[in-house]
Design a protein around this motif. Structure first.
Motif, short mmCIF file in Angstrom:
data_model
loop_
_atom_site.label_atom_id
_atom_site.label_comp_id
_atom_site.label_asym_id
_atom_site.label_seq_id
_atom_site.Cartn_x
_atom_site.Cartn_y
_atom_site.Cartn_z
N ARG A 232 -20.46 9.37 -2.66
CA ARG A 232 -19.96 9.15 -1.23
C ARG A 232 -18.47 9.21 -0.71
O ARG A 232 -17.86 9.42 0.17
CB ARG A 232 -20.86 8.88 0.23
CG ARG A 232 -22.86 8.98 0.11
CD ARG A 232 -23.15 8.34 1.26
NE ARG A 232 -24.33 8.95 1.57
CZ ARG A 232 -24.71 10.15 1.72
NH1 ARG A 232 -23.87 10.41 2.21
NH2 ARG A 232 -25.97 10.07 1.97
N ARG A 233 -18.73 8.14 -1.90
CA ARG A 233 -17.13 7.64 -1.56
C ARG A 233 -15.45 7.92 -3.20
O ARG A 233 -16.50 8.14 -4.16
CB ARG A 233 -16.89 5.62 -2.01
CG ARG A 233 -17.47 5.07 -1.33
CD ARG A 233 -16.90 5.01 0.52
NE ARG A 233 -17.99 4.54 2.06
CZ ARG A 233 -17.43 3.07 1.55
NH1 ARG A 233 -17.22 2.67 0.94
NH2 ARG A 233 -18.70 1.88 2.45
N ASP A 269 -28.09 15.88 0.62
CA ASP A 269 -27.72 14.44 1.01
C ASP A 269 -28.27 13.07 0.20
O ASP A 269 -28.16 11.28 0.83
CB ASP A 269 -28.73 13.77 2.45
CG ASP A 269 -28.67 12.56 3.01
OD1 ASP A 269 -27.37 12.18 3.39
OD2 ASP A 269 -29.59 11.85 4.03
N SER A 273 -24.33 5.95 -2.06
CA SER A 273 -23.67 5.34 -0.71
C SER A 273 -22.21 4.33 -2.17
O SER A 273 -22.62 3.79 -2.66
CB SER A 273 -24.04 4.53 0.08
OG SER A 273 -24.93 5.52 0.80
N ALA A 274 -21.93 3.70 -1.12
CA ALA A 274 -20.71 2.71 -1.34
C ALA A 274 -21.67 1.11 -2.65
O ALA A 274 -22.78 1.74 -1.47
CB ALA A 274 -19.92 1.70 -0.72
N VAL A 313 -29.44 -0.63 3.27
CA VAL A 313 -28.01 -0.70 4.29
C VAL A 313 -27.81 -2.37 4.65
O VAL A 313 -26.57 -2.31 4.98
CB VAL A 313 -28.00 -0.06 5.19
CG1 VAL A 313 -28.02 1.48 5.01
CG2 VAL A 313 -28.59 -0.65 6.44
#
Lengths: 510, 251
Positions: A232-233, A269, A273-274, A313
């Motif tokens: 994502r990043r 999806d 993520s980070a 998360v």
């Protein structure tokens, strides 16, 4: 004068006009030209072929009145477009030999293969069109990641031993990554792993190398996305070290010592993520049997302890301390050793192999990550220090069927009975001289739908003799760890084997 | 003989008349002109005469930006760069020259038939809650006159305004990731992410549509914002505070 204008000029004009009606008989020599004939007797039926398998068509050519040696051949391949609005078909020349023998790398679908024979002396052409149906051919089997020089590729192998499924035939598809993408995987190879959840569309394969990561379709091995498109990043560092679809349904990647995760069945999806926040640097191993609230049991090599994310998360946290009334065999919060490997073993426990930072101590720590953290996850600490050749052990595997683990040196495989005698016996020492082990994996298809009877009972070993690699399929006794001296199969033609992963279809459509 | 003479005379006269049909082609005199050439990407390449611009996505440190309007020449290409420039049409223009915008010279490169007319737009305080409009035309230069009348006017509108997203509050809403709305917070979000709108996936049981943000994507954006807010607060005093006097925070 009047006579000339009235009679002579009209006559001359009439002659000129009539001359155009004169038939041109010519003065030619006519020669009968032969016509090459492509004989489709016995080869004209549709070809049903699995993707990446070789399509072989050997047509018989007759050329009465001509010279077959003067013929030039061209084999074209293009999709069969039935809908006129589907666009323009891309036509590929796949061979210029008379006999077609090429791997078909097209996606699943119906195609036309057209042979055009051209007489180079007079450019006379004849053609013949064959129907080719490309189907899935990689539902069950093993994937072998192997390298030559600085790049690597993937072979796909199906054997009757590993896939006792009706209708599935043994095969060995070579170089399917380069066949699919047009180039090999750059960078030193590290891992290949399947990510399949039954009854969903989640059926992907992740391949990692130094500096690259790629996701392939589990149905036809087409490239889905790679490198930063998986994150994502935009500032993500691409240094993949391990990947696994955990038992709790979370997909986990250890990348540059950090943990990245997602959980979804939608490919768009399924992006990392980070990394999970925290001060840690992970050993490149993951625990398959991680409970939902544990998220992912991982080992922080920097601080010598097991840790896990607080949530999907959340930040990285320690496991809770054991209650005062409990005296666990070891403290997950204070291990202080170097991790050598981690694998899922018997009872869905995690088997973690360690070496002391100083001295010659080797250990098997067994942990139950498959429950909520109550401070009582440590099961046993097994001292492996006295096992034969343990100091030169390079590869470790845990049996999910019984109280036995395997470890291998360069050439020998030992069965380690950790539950009873805490001793190891030589299980296999049959590799030809000059070959050394580069990879060892117990066959653990996940999901093992249709494959439960063979899960854990086959051992795959990759070897390297300095020039070429082999893959041995060995019969493993999953309860005792003993291995039949005679291999079930030996596959050749590899580079140095870096990783082997099972590939299972699971249940449901995708 | 008389008949021959008559026919001959008739043919000669006919030939003479036919010479009158020859078209007199005049020589071409190059008269370089230029016109706005913004076009859509549809099949007919329909004409675009209006464009808008927002400073919102740019970091707050950015105080101006140059907007480029595509133009095309009439006449021959030249073997040297040529200058093109805009001029304001006072009617219906609300932007003030020198304050909200400035024209600078653009270039039609040598041997090219298209180029860009630049307008420098300024991020002024008064456009944080409004927008300004500039109607512009082609200004005559030493190289070009204005071109075809159909393409001789272009309208440009810009602002630095924020409008609270419609999906900020509600059952499936941005408030779950961003907390309570304030314009200061929203500006910070846009400046950090470069994203103005966050349409949310409405159900995890339905595949996300193109452009929709899933819960995982929003969680990652929230984590990014928290990191960015910490970095901002570490380097600024006071910490980021909204228009209501409240410290900006994320859940």
């Amino acid at each position: 004068m009047k006579f000339i204008s009235r009679y002579i000029l009209p006559s001359l004009l009439s002659l000129l006009v009539l001359n155009a009606c004169k038939k041109d008989l010519g003065d030619y020599d006519y020669t009968k030209v032969g016509m090459p004939v492509i004989d489709t007797a016995g080869i004209g039926n549709p070809y049903y072929i699995e993707r990446y398998a070789s399509l072989q068509i050997d047509p018989s050519i007759r050329y009465d009145g001509g010279n077959t040696k003067a013929l030039r051949y061209q084999w074209l391949l293009y999709p069969n477009i039935t809908n006129s609005t589907s666009g323009t078909a891309v036509v590929k020349t796949i061979s210029t030999e008379k006999t077609l023998n090429v791997p078909i790398v097209e996606k699943v679908g119906e195609y036309r293969v057209e042979l055009i024979a051209t007489d180079t002396t007079n450019q006379l052409k004849v053609n013949m069109i064959f129907t080719v149906v490309v189907s899935v051919g990689i539902e069950y089997g093993i994937m072998v990641l192997h390298s030559q020089q600085d790049s690597s590729d993937v072979d796909f192998i199906t054997t009757a031993n590993a896939v006792p499924v009706a209708g599935i035939t043994p095969k060995h598809l070579r170089g399917i990554f380069s066949a699919s993408t047009g180039s090999k995987i750059a960078g030193a190879p590290r891992f290949i792993a399947q990510e399949r959840r039954s009854q969903t569309m989640q059926n992907w394969i992740t391949i990692g190398s130094a500096g690259h990561i790629a996701r392939m379709s589990g149905s036809d091995f087409s490239l889905m996305r790679e490198d930063k498109a998986l994150f994502r990043r935009s500032d993500a560092v691409i240094n993949p070290q391990a990947f696994m679809l955990l038992g709790n349904g979370y997909s986990a990647l250890i990348n540059d010592g950090r943990l990245h995760m997602y959980t979804t069945v939608y490919e768009t999806d399924a992006l990392f993520s980070a990394s999970v926040p925290g001060d840690y640097e992970l050993a490149p191993y993951l625990a398959m049997g991680s409970y939902y609230s544990v998220v992912a049991g991982v080992y922080d090599q920097k601080h010598g302890k097991f840790i896990h994310p607080a949530s999907l998360v959340g930040s990285m946290i320690d496991f809770v301390a054991a209650p005062d009334t409990v005296h666990p065999p070891f403290d997950l919060r204070n291990i202080g050793k170097d991790m050598l490997y981690m694998d899922r073993g018997f009872s869905n426990y995690t088997h973690a192999f360690f070496k002391d930072k100083t001295g010659n101590g080797y250990w098997l720590y067994i942990i139950n990550f498959n429950t909520s953290d109550n401070g009582n996850l440590a099961i046993s600490a097994n001292d492996m220090s006295m096992l034969p050749e343990i100091s030169t052990a390079k590869f470790f595997q845990a049996s999910e069927q019984g109280y036995v683990d395997l470890y291998a040196t360069d050439r020998k495989i030992y069965a380690y009975n950790y539950q009873g005698t805490n001793t190891a016996t030589l299980a296999f020492d049959g590799f030809p001289a000059g070959e050394t082990i580069t990879c060892m994996k117990i066959y653990k298809p996940n999901p093992n739908y249709n494959l439960s009877t063979v899960t854990g009972w086959i051992l795959y070993v990759g070897t390297w003799d300095g020039q070429k690699g082999k893959v041995y399929e060995l019969q493993l006794n999953a309860l005792s760890g003993q291995i039949n001296a005679t291999p079930l199969n030996v596959f050749e033609g590899f580079g140095k084997v870096a990783d082997i992963s099972s590939k299972a279809r699971g249940s449901g459509t995708y | 003989m008389k008949t021959v003479n008559n026919i001959t005379g008739l043919l000669a006269l006919l030939l003479f008349f036919l010479t009158a049909c020859e078209k007199d082609i005049s020589s071409y005199n190059n008269d370089p002109r230029v016109y706005f050439f913004e076009r859509n990407t549809d099949l007919t390449q329909s004409r675009v005469t209006f464009k808008s611009f927002s400073f919102l996505k740019l970091p707050t440190a950015v105080t101006k930006d140059t907007f480029l309007i595509r133009v095309k020449i009439m006449g021959d290409a030249a073997p040297y760069d040529r200058i093109v420039r805009g001029q304001a049409i006072p009617d219906s223009t609300t932007a003030q020259a020198g304050k909200h915008y400035d024209f600078i010279d653009g270039v039609i490169p040598a041997d090219s038939i298209t180029g860009y007319l630049p307008v420098v737009l300024y991020r002024t305080a008064d456009i944080t809650d409004s927008s300004v409009t500039l109607n512009l035309a082609i200004a005559p230069t030493k190289d070009f006159k204005p071109g075809v009348t159909e393409d001789d006017v272009f309208t440009l509108s810009w602002s630095d305004n924020v409008v609270k997203p419609a999906n900020w509050d509600g059952f499936i809403s941005l408030s779950a990731y961003f907390g309570t709305y304030s314009t200061v917070k929203y500006r910070f979000i846009i400046a950090t992410t470069g994203i103005e709108q966050f349409p949310l996936q409405q159900s995890g049981r339905v595949p996300p549509k193109d452009g929709e943000y899933t819960a995982a994507a929003m969680s990652d954006i929230k984590a990014m914002l928290k990191d960015a807010l910490k970095a901002y607060n570490d380097s600024h005093d006071p910490d980021l505070t909204d228009e209501f006097g409240q410290l900006v925070t994320f859940p």
